[in-house]
Write a protein that holds these residues in place. Structure first.
Motif, PDB file in Angstrom:
ATOM      1  N   SER A  31      25.727  32.094 -11.971  1.00 27.25           N
ATOM      2  CA  SER A  31      27.018  32.440 -11.910  1.00 27.25           C
ATOM      3  C   SER A  31      28.218  31.238 -11.786  1.00 27.25           C
ATOM      4  O   SER A  31      29.293  31.176 -12.532  1.00 27.25           O
ATOM      5  CB  SER A  31      27.527  33.368 -10.600  1.00 27.25           C
ATOM      6  OG  SER A  31      26.880  34.580 -10.993  1.00 27.25           O
ATOM      7  N   SER A  82      23.398  35.461 -14.688  1.00 30.98           N
ATOM      8  CA  SER A  82      23.866  36.008 -13.538  1.00 30.98           C
ATOM      9  C   SER A  82      25.522  36.148 -13.939  1.00 30.98           C
ATOM     10  O   SER A  82      25.691  35.954 -15.224  1.00 30.98           O
ATOM     11  CB  SER A  82      23.937  35.038 -12.250  1.00 30.98           C
ATOM     12  OG  SER A  82      22.659  34.901 -11.837  1.00 30.98           O
ATOM     13  N   ASN A 128      19.548  40.776 -16.893  1.00 29.84           N
ATOM     14  CA  ASN A 128      20.254  40.620 -15.652  1.00 29.84           C
ATOM     15  C   ASN A 128      19.507  41.793 -14.711  1.00 29.84           C
ATOM     16  O   ASN A 128      18.837  42.535 -15.172  1.00 29.84           O
ATOM     17  CB  ASN A 128      21.585  40.845 -15.820  1.00 29.84           C
ATOM     18  CG  ASN A 128      22.395  40.317 -14.443  1.00 29.84           C
ATOM     19  OD1 ASN A 128      21.963  39.897 -13.486  1.00 29.84           O
ATOM     20  ND2 ASN A 128      23.932  40.468 -14.650  1.00 29.84           N
ATOM     21  N   ASN A 174      18.481  35.541  -8.804  1.00 27.35           N
ATOM     22  CA  ASN A 174      18.032  35.542 -10.022  1.00 27.35           C
ATOM     23  C   ASN A 174      16.925  34.614 -10.765  1.00 27.35           C
ATOM     24  O   ASN A 174      16.369  34.636 -11.718  1.00 27.35           O
ATOM     25  CB  ASN A 174      19.285  35.616 -11.232  1.00 27.35           C
ATOM     26  CG  ASN A 174      19.813  36.998 -11.618  1.00 27.35           C
ATOM     27  OD1 ASN A 174      19.182  38.016 -11.172  1.00 27.35           O
ATOM     28  ND2 ASN A 174      20.785  37.019 -12.359  1.00 27.35           N
TER      29      ASN A 174
END
Length: 382
Positions: free
Chosen positions: A28, A66, A150, A165
């Motif tokens: 992310s 992510s 995901n 993840n």
């Protein structure tokens, strides 16, 4: 520390240049702007340029991404720092659509089709769900798509709490027999200590064995959207190399992060000591309890010994109670165990198609199943 990292294999760049099936995990903190909460489109376009270049070299590529919660919470106006579980799930439901659209547009510039697959860790661990997910992903690759994977955060609970993840990407790599996993992170590899806190930390370019010393080098994640940290990366490396899939940790902040690895930018490679198919067959041979038996005729036995799959036409008997994906013993006409494998049908359906040609299976069962009773990739000869 040279004895820890004294691998004699390929560098990270050489691994990425030569890999044929690659899983790339995107954190992310790389994909989502921490000020606006929106995808970094310039970065994403550069990444997908790299993906297109890998595909042009003949590699199959999957992305474990992510960012759905981070993007979705911004879109929904959930600005408070700590969200309730249901707010995280709502954010994921919204953000996943936005991310999928961003990936679709970025890869469409290269005429590449995107597919979306949402998984939980349970889908990679429970045998039949694992088999279904594996077949879906390998079919998507065969059809030329780039799967965007995901966590299914809209229904998952523990996965959201851990944000892991890294581990999901490793299990995906193991599931599809990938030969390389790339974790794009906010650090350029493994150090003997956290280089952001210890100026004496030593960089390790190659890890050929994950020892207790390597475990001790992991640190906690720094604040921000990133939630993995080196602890989950080491855990991912254990899963990955155990499945025959080498793993790279590399800094992804700069544009074209994959091309940067190929050009020799610093990265750590965790070397797998076996090929993916070898690791998978070891698992089938030694880690699964057979729940049934299939007996062959002489022609099928000869076909197996020549590297072929087991077709229903060559089976004379099915015994035991098993489901699709379970391990079974394979016996010769005189009752000797000659192989072990994963059944593509339950015991009931397998009995119905004994002796049939592949073209006759659908009419007998009422659905179109696999041509093989056991595929050669799921079969281990004694």
């Amino acid at each position: 520390m040279s004895n820890i990292s004294s691998g004699t294999g390929l560098s990270a760049a050489e691994h990425l240049r030569s890999a044929k099936r690659i899983v790339i995990k995107i954190g992310s903190a790389l994909l989502v702007d921490d000020k606006t909460g929106k995808p970094r489109l310039n970065w994403l376009n550069a990444l997908t340029d790299d993906v297109a270049n890998l595909r042009a070299r003949g590699a199959e590529v999957m992305l474990v991404s992510s960012g759905a919660i981070a993007v979705g919470r911004n879109h929904l106006g959930l600005t408070k720092q700590n969200l309730r579980l249901e707010e995280k799930q709502a954010s994921a439901a919204t953000g996943q659509i936005l991310l999928a659209h961003a990936y679709q547009e970025a890869l469409a510039r290269h005429d590449v089709t995107v597919s979306q697959v949402l998984l939980t860790l349970g889908d990679t661990e429970e045998r039949r769900r694992h088999l279904n997910a594996r077949n879906t992903l390998t079919t998507l690759l065969r059809l030329g798509t780039v799967p965007i994977i995901n966590e299914n955060d809209t229904v998952a609970t523990s996965e959201i709490r851990f944000g892991d993840n890294d581990r999901l990407a490793a299990r995906v790599g193991a599931m599809v027999n990938a030969d390389l996993l790339v974790l794009l992170s906010d650090i350029d590899g493994l150090y003997t200590a956290d280089p952001k806190r210890d100026a004496q930390a030593e960089f390790l370019p190659v890890v050929s064995e994950i020892t207790p010393e390597i475990d001790a080098m992991a640190g906690e994640a720094l604040p921000g959207y990133s939630s993995g940290g080196m602890i989950t990366k080491i855990s991912a490396a254990k899963i990955s190399v155990g499945a025959g899939c080498s793993m790279i940790i590399a800094n992804g902040h700069k544009l074209n992060p994959l091309q940067n690895i190929i050009e020799g930018n610093r990265a750590t490679v965790f070397e797998a000591s076996v090929e993916p198919k070898t690791a998978r067959k070891r698992y089938i041979a030694g880690s699964l309890k057979p729940l049934g038996t299939v007996t062959l005729d002489a022609g099928a036995l000869k076909a197996l010994q020549n590297g072929k799959s087991l077709l229903p036409a060559g089976v004379t008997a099915v015994d035991g109670k098993f489901q699709r994906g379970d391990a079974v013993l394979v016996k010769s006409p005189d009752g000797r165990e000659v192989a072990r494998g994963l059944a593509a049908y339950s015991n009931g359906d397998a009995r119905k198609i004994i002796g049939l040609q592949s073209s006759e299976i659908e009419a007998r069962l009422g659905y179109l199943g696999r041509e093989e009773l056991i595929h050669r990739d799921d079969l281990v000869l004694n």
